[in-house]
Write a protein that holds these residues in place. Structure first.
Motif, PDB file in Angstrom:
ATOM      1  N   VAL A  12       7.359   8.056   8.290  1.00 48.28           N
ATOM      2  CA  VAL A  12       7.976   6.928   7.586  1.00 48.28           C
ATOM      3  C   VAL A  12       9.106   6.385   8.464  1.00 48.28           C
ATOM      4  CG1 VAL A  12       8.835   6.099   5.369  1.00 48.28           C
ATOM      5  CG2 VAL A  12       7.584   8.271   5.463  1.00 48.28           C
ATOM      6  N   HIS A  14      12.184   3.219   9.329  1.00 45.02           N
ATOM      7  CA  HIS A  14      12.968   2.046   8.955  1.00 45.02           C
ATOM      8  C   HIS A  14      13.561   1.416  10.204  1.00 45.02           C
ATOM      9  CE1 HIS A  14      17.087   3.463   9.680  1.00 45.02           C
ATOM     10  NE2 HIS A  14      16.769   4.621   9.142  1.00 45.02           N
ATOM     11  N   GLN A 265      10.617   9.167  -4.013  1.00 49.84           N
ATOM     12  CA  GLN A 265      11.009   7.798  -4.329  1.00 49.84           C
ATOM     13  C   GLN A 265      12.164   7.758  -5.328  1.00 49.84           C
ATOM     14  OE1 GLN A 265      10.081   5.000  -2.849  1.00 49.84           O
ATOM     15  NE2 GLN A 265      11.396   3.756  -4.162  1.00 49.84           N
ATOM     16  N   SER A 268      15.393   8.856  -3.700  1.00 47.49           N
ATOM     17  CA  SER A 268      15.921   7.810  -2.823  1.00 47.49           C
ATOM     18  C   SER A 268      16.650   6.745  -3.635  1.00 47.49           C
ATOM     19  CB  SER A 268      14.780   7.167  -2.031  1.00 47.49           C
ATOM     20  OG  SER A 268      14.113   8.123  -1.235  1.00 47.49           O
ATOM     21  N   VAL A 286      14.660   6.107   4.176  1.00 48.71           N
ATOM     22  CA  VAL A 286      13.246   6.478   4.164  1.00 48.71           C
ATOM     23  C   VAL A 286      13.193   7.992   4.026  1.00 48.71           C
ATOM     24  CG1 VAL A 286      12.360   4.494   5.419  1.00 48.71           C
ATOM     25  CG2 VAL A 286      13.145   6.493   6.696  1.00 48.71           C
ATOM     26  N   THR A 287      12.213   8.460   3.254  1.00 48.59           N
ATOM     27  CA  THR A 287      12.182   9.859   2.832  1.00 48.59           C
ATOM     28  C   THR A 287      10.761  10.386   2.831  1.00 48.59           C
ATOM     29  OG1 THR A 287      14.044   9.391   1.352  1.00 48.59           O
ATOM     30  CG2 THR A 287      12.842  11.438   0.956  1.00 48.59           C
ATOM     31  N   LYS A 296      11.059   5.169  -0.069  1.00 41.47           N
ATOM     32  CA  LYS A 296      11.760   4.161   0.740  1.00 41.47           C
ATOM     33  C   LYS A 296      12.405   3.192  -0.245  1.00 41.47           C
ATOM     34  CE  LYS A 296       8.333   1.083   0.003  1.00 41.47           C
ATOM     35  NZ  LYS A 296       8.544  -0.140  -0.835  1.00 41.47           N
ATOM     36  N   TRP A 305      10.407  -1.684   7.050  1.00 41.68           N
ATOM     37  CA  TRP A 305       9.940  -0.309   6.869  1.00 41.68           C
ATOM     38  C   TRP A 305       8.437  -0.243   7.091  1.00 41.68           C
ATOM     39  CZ3 TRP A 305       6.103   0.315   3.306  1.00 41.68           C
ATOM     40  CH2 TRP A 305       5.976  -0.688   2.333  1.00 41.68           C
ATOM     41  N   TRP A 307       5.101   3.030   6.844  1.00 40.06           N
ATOM     42  CA  TRP A 307       4.700   4.444   6.789  1.00 40.06           C
ATOM     43  C   TRP A 307       3.195   4.556   6.918  1.00 40.06           C
ATOM     44  CZ3 TRP A 307       1.686   6.021   2.559  1.00 40.06           C
ATOM     45  CH2 TRP A 307       1.777   5.266   1.375  1.00 40.06           C
TER      46      TRP A 307
END
Length: 327
Positions: A12, A14, A265, A268, A286-287, A296, A305, A307
């Motif tokens: 992922v 950013h 999500q 975040s 972003v995670t 994100k 972004w 992924w």
């Protein structure tokens, strides 16, 4: 080590959370998509999460659309000072550099700090001396700075604008001089990954903020603020107003929320809501969770972004966007 068939690789990316102008929107999206492909190719070939995030961030450091490596901005003295961090979630190993100069790919220098020293952070002259010791070549400052970045510096110096202008919406910027509103002003890049072995990693890199005070360090190289990775929870890379992110240890806050059971999500979104409430700060994250869940979220006007998971590339720039390409 977990059986290699257990985990589906994920990366992922950013490219910075701020009021990205239209003239940079396409290049920003193209850049994060390219970085995602680069990192995913590493994972697909059996590379580690650390390999993937380094490769992804190097891709963006090499792209002048982003404020990291090539594309970095100038401080009040007209110098480039760059920060970067990388973290391996297996044993919480990490390495960072801050206020380093004349290095094309600071993320690789940060990885060298992690793997070749007993330290977690080197700054300024010491970081540059270490780079020389291990054979990382220096490059001329001019090679890192675009014409747009120089023009931006001139405008910010003329109007004595603070770093906060970069994170206002385009509507909020209408009260500012038009020459300031038209400047480039970009932000941090970052990547998180989960490899097929179940290991996580995170990396973040920035060229600073235009017309910042020399020696200023934001969140990017700070473990727990700019990035965090732990196989017991997941990995996070942050972006946005560095002082706000540092105050709430944003990256660690996201992983802590995942440890309590929240999905990537939700964690975040919750962490960014807390930052807004506690310190009135804006930014993005972003995670990836330990089981491959993706997060994100951003509270700025835009964040580039992307992924990739299961052979599908997802990307966007505005809130609610989710374009998909089958690879």
């Amino acid at each position: 080590m977990t059986d290699s068939s257990t985990f589906e690789p994920v990366v992922v990316i950013h490219g910075g959370a701020w009021a990205i102008p239209d003239k940079l929107s396409s290049a920003s999206v193209d850049g994060v998509c390219s970085a995602a492909r680069t990192g995913y190719d590493v994972l697909r070939r059996g590379g580690t999460a650390v390999d993937a995030v380094e490769a992804s961030v190097r891709s963006m450091e090499d792209c002048p659309a982003f404020d990291a490596g090539t594309g970095s901005v100038l401080n009040t003295k007209g110098e480039v000072e760059m920060d970067s961090v990388i973290m391996d979630g297996r044993r919480l190993q990490c390495g960072s550099v801050a206020c380093v100069q004349n290095i094309k790919n600071p993320v690789s220098l940060a990885r060298a700090v992690m793997e070749k020293t007993d330290h977690t952070l080197l700054v300024g002259k010491g970081a540059n001396e270490f780079a020389e010791e291990i054979g990382i070549q220096t490059v001329p400052t001019d090679s890192l700075v675009t014409d747009d970045a120089r023009e931006e510096w001139l405008q910010f110096m003329k109007f004595k604008t603070t770093v906060n202008v970069l994170f206002r919406s385009r509507a909020e910027q209408t009260a500012l001089p038009s020459t300031v509103c038209d400047t480039v002003g970009h932000d941090t890049v970052g990547a998180v990954a989960l490899d097929k072995f179940g290991n996580t990693a995170a990396a973040t890199s920035t060229g600073g903020i235009t017309a910042k005070r020399p020696g200023r360090v934001g969140d990017s190289p700070i473990v727990g603020a700019g990035a965090y990775a732990d196989n017991e929870s997941g990995a996070v890379s942050t972006t946005g107003h560095g002082e706000s992110i540092t105050k709430v240890c944003l990256a660690r806050e996201v992983t802590h929320l995942m440890e309590t059971g929240l999905a990537a999500q939700v964690a975040s979104e919750t962490a960014l809501q807390k930052m807004a409430a506690r310190v009135q700060g804006s930014g993005g994250v972003v995670t990836v969770s330990k089981d491959g869940g993706i997060g994100k979220h951003f509270t700025t006007e835009r964040m580039a972004w992307a992924w990739i998971k299961e052979g599908k590339l997802h990307y966007g720039l505005e809130c609610g966007e989710n374009f998909v390409i089958n690879l």
